[in-house]
Design a protein around this motif. Structure first.
Motif, PDB file in Angstrom:
ATOM      1  N   ALA A 182       0.818  -1.215   0.000  1.00 38.49           N
ATOM      2  CA  ALA A 182       0.000   0.000   0.000  1.00 38.49           C
ATOM      3  C   ALA A 182       0.850   1.263   0.000  1.00 38.49           C
ATOM      4  N   ALA A 183       2.000   1.215  -0.687  1.00 34.57           N
ATOM      5  CA  ALA A 183       2.862   2.396  -0.755  1.00 34.57           C
ATOM      6  C   ALA A 183       2.233   3.467  -1.651  1.00 34.57           C
ATOM      7  N   ARG A 184       1.263   3.035  -2.474  1.00 33.74           N
ATOM      8  CA  ARG A 184       0.527   3.980  -3.317  1.00 33.74           C
ATOM      9  C   ARG A 184      -0.945   3.645  -3.208  1.00 33.74           C
ATOM     10  N   VAL A 185      -1.619   4.271  -2.257  1.00 36.46           N
ATOM     11  CA  VAL A 185      -3.059   4.035  -2.081  1.00 36.46           C
ATOM     12  C   VAL A 185      -3.794   4.992  -3.019  1.00 36.46           C
ATOM     13  N   MET A 186      -4.707   4.448  -3.816  1.00 38.48           N
ATOM     14  CA  MET A 186      -5.374   5.272  -4.822  1.00 38.48           C
ATOM     15  C   MET A 186      -6.759   5.718  -4.323  1.00 38.48           C
ATOM     16  N   SER A 187      -7.286   6.742  -4.985  1.00 42.97           N
ATOM     17  CA  SER A 187      -8.611   7.267  -4.652  1.00 42.97           C
ATOM     18  C   SER A 187      -9.666   6.178  -4.844  1.00 42.97           C
ATOM     19  N   LEU A 188     -10.690   6.182  -3.999  1.00 48.73           N
ATOM     20  CA  LEU A 188     -11.760   5.178  -4.143  1.00 48.73           C
ATOM     21  C   LEU A 188     -12.693   5.528  -5.309  1.00 48.73           C
ATOM     22  N   ARG A 189     -12.540   6.739  -5.842  1.00 49.81           N
ATOM     23  CA  ARG A 189     -13.394   7.176  -6.956  1.00 49.81           C
ATOM     24  C   ARG A 189     -12.702   7.064  -8.307  1.00 49.81           C
ATOM     25  N   ASP A 190     -11.353   7.009  -8.275  1.00 52.08           N
ATOM     26  CA  ASP A 190     -10.588   6.993  -9.527  1.00 52.08           C
ATOM     27  C   ASP A 190      -9.255   6.299  -9.247  1.00 52.08           C
ATOM     28  N   GLY A 191      -9.156   5.068  -9.717  1.00 50.75           N
ATOM     29  CA  GLY A 191      -7.984   4.244  -9.402  1.00 50.75           C
ATOM     30  C   GLY A 191      -6.685   4.710 -10.034  1.00 50.75           C
ATOM     31  N   LYS A 192      -6.756   5.782 -10.830  1.00 48.45           N
ATOM     32  CA  LYS A 192      -5.518   6.312 -11.436  1.00 48.45           C
ATOM     33  C   LYS A 192      -4.997   7.530 -10.666  1.00 48.45           C
ATOM     34  N   LYS A 193      -5.800   7.977  -9.675  1.00 48.62           N
ATOM     35  CA  LYS A 193      -5.410   9.160  -8.889  1.00 48.62           C
ATOM     36  C   LYS A 193      -5.066   8.718  -7.482  1.00 48.62           C
ATOM     37  N   LYS A 194      -4.041   9.330  -6.856  1.00 55.38           N
ATOM     38  CA  LYS A 194      -3.735   8.847  -5.513  1.00 55.38           C
ATOM     39  C   LYS A 194      -4.733   9.394  -4.493  1.00 55.38           C
ATOM     40  N   MET A 195      -4.944   8.635  -3.449  1.00 51.90           N
ATOM     41  CA  MET A 195      -5.819   9.092  -2.366  1.00 51.90           C
ATOM     42  C   MET A 195      -5.161  10.315  -1.748  1.00 51.90           C
ATOM     43  N   LYS A 197      -5.587  14.156   0.722  1.00 54.26           N
ATOM     44  CA  LYS A 197      -6.337  14.957   1.688  1.00 54.26           C
ATOM     45  C   LYS A 197      -7.145  16.035   1.005  1.00 54.26           C
ATOM     46  N   SER A 198      -6.653  16.460  -0.170  1.00 52.16           N
ATOM     47  CA  SER A 198      -7.267  17.640  -0.778  1.00 52.16           C
ATOM     48  C   SER A 198      -8.349  17.299  -1.805  1.00 52.16           C
ATOM     49  N   ASP A 199      -8.616  16.017  -2.035  1.00 49.32           N
ATOM     50  CA  ASP A 199      -9.697  15.666  -2.972  1.00 49.32           C
ATOM     51  C   ASP A 199     -11.017  16.210  -2.430  1.00 49.32           C
ATOM     52  N   GLU A 200     -11.781  16.884  -3.330  1.00 46.93           N
ATOM     53  CA  GLU A 200     -13.050  17.478  -2.855  1.00 46.93           C
ATOM     54  C   GLU A 200     -14.012  16.420  -2.331  1.00 46.93           C
ATOM     55  N   SER A 201     -13.990  15.241  -2.942  1.00 47.85           N
ATOM     56  CA  SER A 201     -14.965  14.223  -2.541  1.00 47.85           C
ATOM     57  C   SER A 201     -14.454  13.419  -1.346  1.00 47.85           C
ATOM     58  N   ASP A 202     -15.211  13.458  -0.260  1.00 47.50           N
ATOM     59  CA  ASP A 202     -14.839  12.673   0.915  1.00 47.50           C
ATOM     60  C   ASP A 202     -14.985  11.174   0.622  1.00 47.50           C
ATOM     61  N   TYR A 203     -15.759  10.843  -0.399  1.00 48.00           N
ATOM     62  CA  TYR A 203     -15.914   9.429  -0.784  1.00 48.00           C
ATOM     63  C   TYR A 203     -14.665   8.881  -1.482  1.00 48.00           C
ATOM     64  N   SER A 204     -13.706   9.761  -1.775  1.00 49.81           N
ATOM     65  CA  SER A 204     -12.491   9.299  -2.445  1.00 49.81           C
ATOM     66  C   SER A 204     -11.517   8.667  -1.455  1.00 49.81           C
ATOM     67  N   ARG A 205     -11.747   8.925  -0.155  1.00 51.50           N
ATOM     68  CA  ARG A 205     -10.771   8.452   0.836  1.00 51.50           C
ATOM     69  C   ARG A 205     -11.460   7.911   2.086  1.00 51.50           C
ATOM     70  N   ILE A 206     -10.729   7.074   2.823  1.00 53.54           N
ATOM     71  CA  ILE A 206     -11.151   6.670   4.169  1.00 53.54           C
ATOM     72  C   ILE A 206     -10.305   7.504   5.128  1.00 53.54           C
ATOM     73  N   ASN A 207     -10.964   8.316   5.931  1.00 58.31           N
ATOM     74  CA  ASN A 207     -10.236   9.124   6.919  1.00 58.31           C
ATOM     75  C   ASN A 207     -10.027   8.310   8.189  1.00 58.31           C
ATOM     76  N   LEU A 208      -8.959   8.630   8.914  1.00 57.54           N
ATOM     77  CA  LEU A 208      -8.734   7.900  10.167  1.00 57.54           C
ATOM     78  C   LEU A 208      -9.806   8.219  11.205  1.00 57.54           C
ATOM     79  N   THR A 209     -10.592   9.256  10.970  1.00 56.68           N
ATOM     80  CA  THR A 209     -11.661   9.594  11.915  1.00 56.68           C
ATOM     81  C   THR A 209     -13.016   8.986  11.499  1.00 56.68           C
TER      82      THR A 209
END
Ligand code: AMP
Ligand code: TRP
Length: 332
Positions: A182-195, A197-209
């Motif tokens: 998992a050295a390169r975790v990708m966005s959950l919305r677009d597998g070519k973009k990295k996950m 913090k600044s992605d507008e969609s919160d659905y693109s990432r799993i936050n630790l909170t």
């Protein structure tokens, strides 16, 4: 002696990429290395920040480090801005860094976008500050996610340039340490973009909170494809391949072992398996983080102790660098 320095920018939304790509690996390494883990607040202001939010995010990120398993008794945790040596050494290093080296940095190109004339100098010189962070502690190893590899390689070049200029072996050349599936975790919305913090969609990432229901929902909604079954193909199936990497990483197994475990599953059954391991792994971290965030005094004590330990090393390095550079050391 083996020494580590690494850090995360305290800009909120700490996510799975930060955890699996970086922080979790630090936890494993702190047994065998002397470790310095900073909150990279000087780096954070290369993009606009609100002061109160930044202060809050520094504490939040420190809480995350501890909740993830960084032991403040073993490792120094401190805000970068509390040690003025980072910025001072950066200046000296910037006098040994050719512009051509900085022009190759892909992160600047991505962050500055098309309007380079209006990008700020700090965003451009950011890798020189990162080099200063690392070699101020004479770190030998730098555990980071894949996106930071180029910056650590540049650090080696800058440290080498300094050593050659002053005809010394003063700075060790630090090794990037990039671990796991998992050295390169990708966005959950677009597998070519990295996950990120600044992605507008919160659905693109799993936050630790995120709580368990949110994690389940985000994985359920995560983009996948119409191909039957689970297989690994980063080109043709970037989203499913990313989820498979996440599963392997949470389980601490290889991609091949992960494939064997989900053989014959369809996408939604696999997503459920992933949700189960993710929630089991993350929920103790999330609740520990929530508890710690209420204990501001404790967090500030940990940070103050970290600052004292960082100072001891940083001040010595900087003193010697200034001697090498030919600056007077006057008593006052
Ligand atoms: P940053 O959020 O840019 O401060 O990154 C902090 C650490 O997390 C660095 O070591 C990054 O390489 C790592 N990191 C950030 N995003 C990802 C990602 N999507 N996948 C893997 N590692 C990441
Ligand atoms: N640039 C890193 C990032 O955005 C954070 C960072 C700053 C860092 N200084 C560092 C990481 C020194 C490792 C070592 O992820």
């Amino acid at each position: 002696m083996k020494r580590i320095l690494s850090g995360v920018q305290p800009t909120g939304n700490l996510h799975l990429g930060n955890y699996l790509g970086a922080i979790r690996n630090w936890v494993a390494l702190q047994r065998d290395y002397e470790c310095f883990f900073m909150l990279a607040d000087l780096h954070a202001i290369t993009v606009p920040q609100e002061a109160d939010k930044l202060r809050q995010h520094v504490r939040e990120t420190a809480a995350a480090y501890i909740a993830c398993g960084i032991d403040p008794e073993k490792s120094a945790i401190f805000p970068q801005s509390s040690i003025s040596g980072h910025a001072e050494l950066m200046w000296i290093l910037s006098c040994h860094t050719p512009l051509g080296w900085l022009n190759r940095m892909t992160q600047f190109k991505e962050k500055a976008g098309k309007d380079k004339e209006n990008a700020v100098l700090g965003l451009y010189s950011y890798p020189v500050l990162m080099a200063a962070d690392i070699i101020l502690y004479k770190a030998t190893h730098v555990p980071v996610g894949h996106d930071q590899k180029q910056h650590v390689e540049l650090t080696r070049d800058i440290a080498g340039a300094f050593n050659r200029y002053y005809k010394t072996e003063f700075f060790p050349l630090p090794e990037p340490v990039i671990m796991g599936e998992a050295a390169r975790v990708m966005s959950l919305r677009d597998g070519k973009k990295k996950m990120s913090k600044s992605d507008e969609s919160d659905y693109s990432r799993i936050n630790l909170t995120d709580d368990a229901d949110t994690i389940a929902l985000k994985f359920r909604k995560a983009k996948s494809d119409m191909i039957e079954g689970i297989s690994y193909d980063a080109e043709a199936r970037p989203e499913v391949s990313n989820l498979l990497n996440l599963y392997a990483s949470f389980r601490g197994i290889t991609r091949e072992q992960a494939l064997a475990e989900c053989e014959g599953k369809n996408n939604s059954a696999f997503k459920q398996m992933l949700t189960d391991v993710a929630v089991a792994h993350l929920s103790p971290i999330t609740s520990k983080m929530r508890e710690l965030l209420k204990e501001t005094d404790y967090l500030d004590k940990v940070l103050a102790r970290g600052v004292a330990r960082a100072h001891a090393v940083a001040d010595q390095t900087l003193k010697e660098v200034k001697e090498l550079a030919g600056f007077l050391n006057l008593k006052h």
